[in-house]
Design an enzyme around this catalytic site. Sequence first.
Site, short mmCIF file in Angstrom:
data_model
loop_
_atom_site.label_atom_id
_atom_site.label_comp_id
_atom_site.label_asym_id
_atom_site.label_seq_id
_atom_site.Cartn_x
_atom_site.Cartn_y
_atom_site.Cartn_z
N ASP A 144 3.21 10.07 -7.66
CA ASP A 144 3.51 8.64 -7.75
C ASP A 144 2.68 8.03 -8.88
OD1 ASP A 144 4.70 6.25 -7.12
OD2 ASP A 144 3.34 5.77 -5.48
N HIS A 151 2.57 -5.38 -12.20
CA HIS A 151 2.01 -4.97 -10.91
C HIS A 151 0.53 -4.63 -11.04
CE1 HIS A 151 1.52 -3.11 -7.01
NE2 HIS A 151 1.16 -1.98 -7.58
N GLU A 217 6.45 -0.75 -1.30
CA GLU A 217 6.45 -0.79 -2.76
C GLU A 217 7.83 -0.38 -3.24
OE1 GLU A 217 1.75 0.02 -3.81
OE2 GLU A 217 3.23 1.54 -4.36
N GLU A 219 10.19 1.04 -5.72
CA GLU A 219 9.99 1.94 -6.85
C GLU A 219 11.29 2.65 -7.20
OE1 GLU A 219 6.60 4.50 -6.63
OE2 GLU A 219 5.43 3.12 -5.39
N ASP A 251 7.60 3.27 -1.35
CA ASP A 251 6.30 3.88 -1.10
C ASP A 251 5.56 3.02 -0.08
OD1 ASP A 251 3.91 5.30 -1.32
OD2 ASP A 251 3.23 4.13 -3.03
N ARG A 255 -2.40 -0.99 3.36
CA ARG A 255 -3.35 -1.52 2.39
C ARG A 255 -4.79 -1.52 2.89
NH1 ARG A 255 -0.60 -0.93 -2.22
NH2 ARG A 255 1.30 -2.19 -2.29
N GLN A 258 -5.94 2.09 2.71
CA GLN A 258 -6.05 2.43 1.29
C GLN A 258 -7.31 1.83 0.67
OE1 GLN A 258 -2.73 1.01 -1.01
NE2 GLN A 258 -3.51 1.81 -2.95
N LYS A 271 -1.16 6.22 2.06
CA LYS A 271 0.15 6.39 1.41
C LYS A 271 0.94 7.56 2.01
CE LYS A 271 -0.21 3.57 -2.32
NZ LYS A 271 0.81 2.64 -2.80
N THR A 275 7.28 8.16 2.75
CA THR A 275 7.90 7.69 1.51
C THR A 275 9.41 7.81 1.70
OG1 THR A 275 6.04 8.49 0.19
CG2 THR A 275 8.09 8.00 -0.98
#
Length: 428
Positions: A144, A151, A217, A219, A251, A255, A258, A271, A275
């Site tokens: 990724d 961003h 996210e 993507e 994704d 948070r 993370q 993460k 996915t």
Amino acid sequence: MRPFLDRVCVRVGRVSTTAPTPAPGARPTTWVDGAAGSLFDLDNLPYGVFSLPDEDPRVGVRVGDFVLDLAPAAAGDMLEAAHLFEAGTLNPFLAAGPRTWADVRAWLVEILGSESERSLVEPALVPLAEVALHLPFEVADYVDFYCSLDHASNVGRIFRPDAEPLLPNWRHLPVGYHGRAGTVVVSGTEVRRPRGQRKAPDADTPTYGPSTRLDIEAELGFVVGRPSALGEQVPTGAFAEHVFGVVGLNDWSARDVQAWEYVPLGPFLGKSFATSVSAWVTPLAALEHARVDLPGQDPEPLEYLRVGDRAGYDIAVEVELNGEVVATPPYSSMYWSPAQMLAHMTVNGASLRTGDLFASGTISGPERGQRGSLLELSWGGREPFTVAGAERTFLEDGDEVVLRYTAPGAYGRIGLGEVRGTVLPAAR
């Protein structure tokens, strides 16, 4: 495979020749009911893996609201590639390489665009509503990236408000991390809220429990077909020789987990729990009319990262939360191109494998309504946004997120499918 322009095939006692070439400027049309002019017309034709009740998964192509069962269609036309479509994954077809990809696409346009083929091909069409869709390819490795200037700048301003938003390396290389291939799931798969360690800013020690800052996210993912050898560098100019197509990608990100774990080695458990990707893989060939110039790179990249004109893609994204569109990120604003991601991923000699997946990182534009994550939309949770009259920051149990993608095609807009997922409560 025999080039379709040269073939004369006998099917069920009939002789079929290729359809006449449309007049210059004329738009090819399909005989498939409801498909002409749709997001899944002849200028799209994405690939997926489907099954009917009590049958094994196999490869199909979407046209309108139907799936063409490729194995019997190709076998009936005596195509050498027919056996590739009997597998429950796209990987054998992906590994066959660009010549086969192009030949099969040309054959599909022919048989789905010529009324004379209808009686022979129509029995292999299955209504989309009757099938189950599966993960379209076996994911070999997953990387990724972090390729949106907007961003990365937003994240820097949220977490480092008194410092430069971009770290010193960001404009010199596509930053990325190696993710977990085994938790890539197909659109529609429910996502359970992860548990992990998280530490509040004012706490002395971490706690353990369900993530309270679950995010998405938006993507774009790129699917590798032709592999490369260990020690071989793949230049930017060889992008289309190795990458078959694209998928929408979400994704999912915890948070709080993370933020506590990522120093000094980057994302891990925040993460790796899920996915999501679209069930349809759109070939690069369908996106030729979506190619655009990059917004501009300063300073000029090192030589191995240099690309020519039209290295970016004009792909529009919608982020929908519980039925309401909350953001419309534009992929055309991305700073680093997919060819640069691939070149950087292999510049040290790391090999590609069929089924490798690499993603763009969150797609965000310069406007608030173009932010591709809830972290940005809520500015780190400090500025709630409104959904159905209620203030929101991060995801709640029961929320449904849908990402939708469209792009210019040869004759109109094409659809890249959707990525759908519902949040389940954390496991007890």
